[in-house]
Write a protein that holds these residues in place. Structure first.
Motif, PDB file in Angstrom:
ATOM      1  N   THR A  91      70.641 -27.982 -63.286  1.00 43.55           N
ATOM      2  CA  THR A  91      71.408 -27.723 -62.922  1.00 43.55           C
ATOM      3  C   THR A  91      71.459 -27.954 -61.304  1.00 43.55           C
ATOM      4  N   LEU A  92      70.634 -26.761 -60.828  1.00 43.42           N
ATOM      5  CA  LEU A  92      70.601 -26.806 -59.710  1.00 43.42           C
ATOM      6  C   LEU A  92      70.235 -28.178 -59.158  1.00 43.42           C
ATOM      7  N   ALA A  93      68.822 -28.532 -59.602  1.00 47.69           N
ATOM      8  CA  ALA A  93      68.755 -30.166 -58.750  1.00 47.69           C
ATOM      9  C   ALA A  93      69.174 -31.112 -58.994  1.00 47.69           C
ATOM     10  N   LYS A  94      70.302 -31.151 -58.949  1.00 45.09           N
ATOM     11  CA  LYS A  94      71.595 -31.957 -59.104  1.00 45.09           C
ATOM     12  C   LYS A  94      72.229 -31.724 -58.095  1.00 45.09           C
ATOM     13  N   ARG A  95      72.051 -29.966 -57.269  1.00 43.45           N
ATOM     14  CA  ARG A  95      72.631 -29.520 -56.008  1.00 43.45           C
ATOM     15  C   ARG A  95      71.899 -29.923 -54.479  1.00 43.45           C
ATOM     16  N   SER A  96      72.712 -30.747 -53.549  1.00 43.68           N
ATOM     17  CA  SER A  96      72.107 -30.806 -52.627  1.00 43.68           C
ATOM     18  C   SER A  96      71.145 -30.059 -51.604  1.00 43.68           C
ATOM     19  N   GLN A  97      71.349 -28.388 -52.132  1.00 37.99           N
ATOM     20  CA  GLN A  97      71.625 -27.217 -50.980  1.00 37.99           C
ATOM     21  C   GLN A  97      69.933 -27.069 -51.730  1.00 37.99           C
ATOM     22  N   THR A  98      69.461 -27.637 -52.507  1.00 36.86           N
ATOM     23  CA  THR A  98      67.817 -27.507 -53.747  1.00 36.86           C
ATOM     24  C   THR A  98      67.195 -28.356 -53.150  1.00 36.86           C
ATOM     25  N   GLN A  99      65.743 -28.237 -52.830  1.00 35.95           N
ATOM     26  CA  GLN A  99      64.489 -28.732 -52.219  1.00 35.95           C
ATOM     27  C   GLN A  99      63.453 -29.071 -53.067  1.00 35.95           C
ATOM     28  N   ASP A 100      63.311 -30.104 -53.025  1.00 40.02           N
ATOM     29  CA  ASP A 100      62.322 -31.222 -54.161  1.00 40.02           C
ATOM     30  C   ASP A 100      61.673 -31.167 -53.282  1.00 40.02           C
ATOM     31  N   LEU A 101      60.390 -29.683 -54.331  1.00 37.59           N
ATOM     32  CA  LEU A 101      58.863 -29.373 -53.858  1.00 37.59           C
ATOM     33  C   LEU A 101      57.787 -30.246 -54.252  1.00 37.59           C
ATOM     34  N   THR A 102      58.674 -31.462 -54.331  1.00 39.95           N
ATOM     35  CA  THR A 102      57.151 -32.540 -54.837  1.00 39.95           C
ATOM     36  C   THR A 102      56.740 -32.576 -54.352  1.00 39.95           C
ATOM     37  N   PRO A 103      56.826 -33.489 -52.740  1.00 40.04           N
ATOM     38  CA  PRO A 103      56.395 -33.691 -51.498  1.00 40.04           C
ATOM     39  C   PRO A 103      55.383 -32.371 -50.929  1.00 40.04           C
ATOM     40  N   LEU A 104      55.933 -31.579 -50.832  1.00 39.42           N
ATOM     41  CA  LEU A 104      54.992 -29.563 -50.381  1.00 39.42           C
ATOM     42  C   LEU A 104      53.907 -29.899 -51.686  1.00 39.42           C
ATOM     43  N   VAL A 105      53.762 -30.143 -52.928  1.00 42.16           N
ATOM     44  CA  VAL A 105      52.951 -29.330 -54.110  1.00 42.16           C
ATOM     45  C   VAL A 105      51.335 -31.016 -53.332  1.00 42.16           C
ATOM     46  N   LYS A 106      52.190 -31.776 -53.462  1.00 47.52           N
ATOM     47  CA  LYS A 106      51.479 -32.848 -53.337  1.00 47.52           C
ATOM     48  C   LYS A 106      50.327 -32.578 -51.927  1.00 47.52           C
ATOM     49  N   ALA A 107      50.791 -32.013 -50.458  1.00 45.77           N
ATOM     50  CA  ALA A 107      50.495 -32.075 -49.898  1.00 45.77           C
ATOM     51  C   ALA A 107      49.587 -31.332 -49.417  1.00 45.77           C
ATOM     52  N   ALA A 108      49.755 -30.284 -50.687  1.00 39.45           N
ATOM     53  CA  ALA A 108      48.559 -28.388 -50.156  1.00 39.45           C
ATOM     54  C   ALA A 108      47.370 -28.514 -51.472  1.00 39.45           C
ATOM     55  N   PRO A 109      46.859 -29.201 -51.761  1.00 37.54           N
ATOM     56  CA  PRO A 109      46.007 -29.393 -53.033  1.00 37.54           C
ATOM     57  C   PRO A 109      44.927 -27.440 -53.270  1.00 37.54           C
ATOM     58  N   ALA A 110      45.140 -27.317 -51.559  1.00 38.80           N
ATOM     59  CA  ALA A 110      44.245 -25.407 -52.117  1.00 38.80           C
ATOM     60  C   ALA A 110      45.531 -25.157 -52.413  1.00 38.80           C
ATOM     61  N   PHE A 111      46.674 -25.516 -53.072  1.00 42.54           N
ATOM     62  CA  PHE A 111      47.340 -24.831 -54.307  1.00 42.54           C
ATOM     63  C   PHE A 111      47.508 -24.541 -55.074  1.00 42.54           C
ATOM     64  N   GLN A 112      46.592 -25.129 -55.747  1.00 40.39           N
ATOM     65  CA  GLN A 112      46.005 -25.558 -56.932  1.00 40.39           C
ATOM     66  C   GLN A 112      47.021 -26.158 -58.195  1.00 40.39           C
ATOM     67  N   TRP A 113      48.251 -26.543 -58.447  1.00 39.95           N
ATOM     68  CA  TRP A 113      49.419 -27.302 -58.663  1.00 39.95           C
ATOM     69  C   TRP A 113      48.771 -26.579 -60.242  1.00 39.95           C
ATOM     70  N   ASN A 114      48.107 -27.552 -60.939  1.00 36.07           N
ATOM     71  CA  ASN A 114      47.631 -27.800 -62.067  1.00 36.07           C
ATOM     72  C   ASN A 114      46.640 -26.603 -62.923  1.00 36.07           C
ATOM     73  N   ASP A 115      46.751 -25.171 -62.038  1.00 37.91           N
ATOM     74  CA  ASP A 115      45.822 -24.245 -62.457  1.00 37.91           C
ATOM     75  C   ASP A 115      46.850 -23.550 -62.851  1.00 37.91           C
TER      76      ASP A 115
END
Length: 432
Positions: A109-133
């Motif tokens: 529901t929320l992903a379709k709203r303009s207020q909701t931030q797509d975090l994909t670029p942030l996650v990809k730009a932060a390898p130290a965040f270790q998304w796959n962990d």
């Protein structure tokens, strides 16, 4: 998915019904978090209570002391059950928080709203965040079918078998083992049922809600089936696997009368504690409600083809673009292995990351919450599938919930219930 939330997140706990009470408590929680005023800090909404409330407030203060130029206001915004409704209301009022805790099921529901931030670029730009962990179930719940990340894991749990040792001892039944089959489980439930004492072998949520559905999905997966076809365009549960799962529920509830049908009032916990229910399929959220004088154990779910279980992950989601820099920095810190393990030790919440289980503090977590080990092990061994993150899922869940409920009440035979549900779900997926 916590007490129901559980299936949707944590929410089966206490609910505040008065708006004034909610707002008042929210203000108190925000202040107690030492997070600064809403005018100079990023607002972080959550629905935590009890130990979790204390822990998140402490972390808010810790962050603010270390980051005076990036303050957050950690604020109780009402129970997590109401998170989606409150967030959508904030979109209308224009008073949207920077971050909010949301049930995993709310992402479509929320992903379709303009207020909701797509975090994909942030996650990809932060390898130290270790998304796959993060455990796979947590990542799946944060990601839409097109591969975009809209959530950052806030909680992950799953179902396991929790049993009353005293009742097993009294019946002369050996405790559940990892090799238990459906037959073992059904036979034990039958022997643990005593109508003269109003004692039941098992409890099943039968209010037709998602709490009803996610237990059925675990059974479906254990039998080797699935909810939808791989492309997500048609139903797949009206299958031999689906029939065997529905038949087990019918046989235990209608033939054996070994199942307490819980109506959503939460009484199953009191009945378990008082020795009236021998077994629950539940998650770590219920363990804190079991008194110390009740001897209990936990085990993986019984199996047929597999011992599959189901996770109910929830997310932190970011909304105000103006707050994104601070919000993202805070969430990265909050979800780091060291910080989240500290939260887990304080609350009993399961680790979110595999690396948390390798930190020295993890042994402290297990010493404090020994019954949680089976739930952590489930995350790497038996949580192999997740509910589909598609917009149609809430409607599909309603159909499945009604079908399961009708079978448990003896109002429909398993095959007929599945056939009717199949036609309804296929119509939903076809857009008709």
């Amino acid at each position: 998915m916590r007490a129901p939330s559980r299936p949707l997140g944590r929410g089966l706990g206490a609910r505040l019904t008065a708006v004034a009470a909610t707002l008042a408590l929210g203000a108190v929680a925000g202040c107690s978090g030492g997070s600064g005023s809403s005018h100079d800090a990023v607002i972080v909404w959550h629905g935590y209570t009890d130990k979790e409330l204390t822990a998140i407030n402490a972390l808010g203060r810790e962050w603010n002391q270390a980051h005076p130029d990036q303050k957050v206001n950690v604020t109780f915004a009402g129970t997590n059950d109401d998170a989606l409704k409150k967030t959508l209301g904030a979109f209308v009022s224009g008073k949207t928080p920077g971050v909010a805790y949301e049930f995993g099921s709310s992402i479509t529901t929320l992903a379709k709203r303009s207020q909701t931030q797509d975090l994909t670029p942030l996650v990809k730009a932060a390898p130290a965040f270790q998304w796959n962990d993060f455990f796979p179930a947590a990542r799946q719940a944060a990601t839409t079918p097109d591969g975009k990340i809209y959530g950052i894991p806030a909680l992950v749990d799953n179902l396991a078998l929790v049993y009353n040792k005293k009742l097993f001892d009294a019946a002369g039944i050996s405790y559940p083992t990892p090799s238990w089959t459906w037959t073992d489980f059904q036979n034990a439930a039958r022997r643990l049922t005593d109508a003269s004492k109003h004692q039941y072998g098992w409890s099943y949520a039968n209010d037709g809600s998602e709490d009803t559905v996610w237990r059925f999905l675990a059974l479906l997966w254990q039998a080797g089936g699935d909810l939808l076809t791989p492309d997500g365009k048609k139903s797949a549960f009206d299958s031999p696997a689906g029939l065997s799962a529905m038949q087990l529920l019918h046989d235990m509830a209608v033939t054996d009368h070994s199942v307490y049908l819980e109506t959503g009032d939460g009484q199953y916990q009191n009945l378990f504690n008082s020795g009236k229910i021998a077994m629950l399929w539940t998650g770590p959220w219920d363990l804190s409600g079991i008194p110390k004088d009740v001897q209990y154990g936990s085990q993986i779910l019984p199996g047929k083809v597999t011992h599959a279980t189901i996770a109910g992950p929830d997310n932190y989601m970011l909304f105000n673009k103006a707050d994104r820099k601070t919000a993202w920095a805070f969430i990265q810190w909050l979800d780091s292995a060291e910080v989240h393990l500290k939260f887990s030790i304080a609350t009993g919440d399961l680790p979110l990351r595999e690396s948390e289980t390798k930190l020295p503090g993890y042994q402290d977590f297990l010493k404090r919450y020994p019954a949680n080990k089976v739930f952590v092990d489930n995350l790497t061994k038996f949580v192999t599938k997740s509910r589909p993150n598609i917009p149609e899922y809430p409607k599909i869940s309603q159909v499945i919930g009604t079908a399961v409920q009708s079978v448990l009440l003896g109002k429909a035979q398993p095959k007929a219930a599945l056939d009717q549900a199949r036609d309804q779900v296929d119509a939903i997926l076809a857009g008709s």
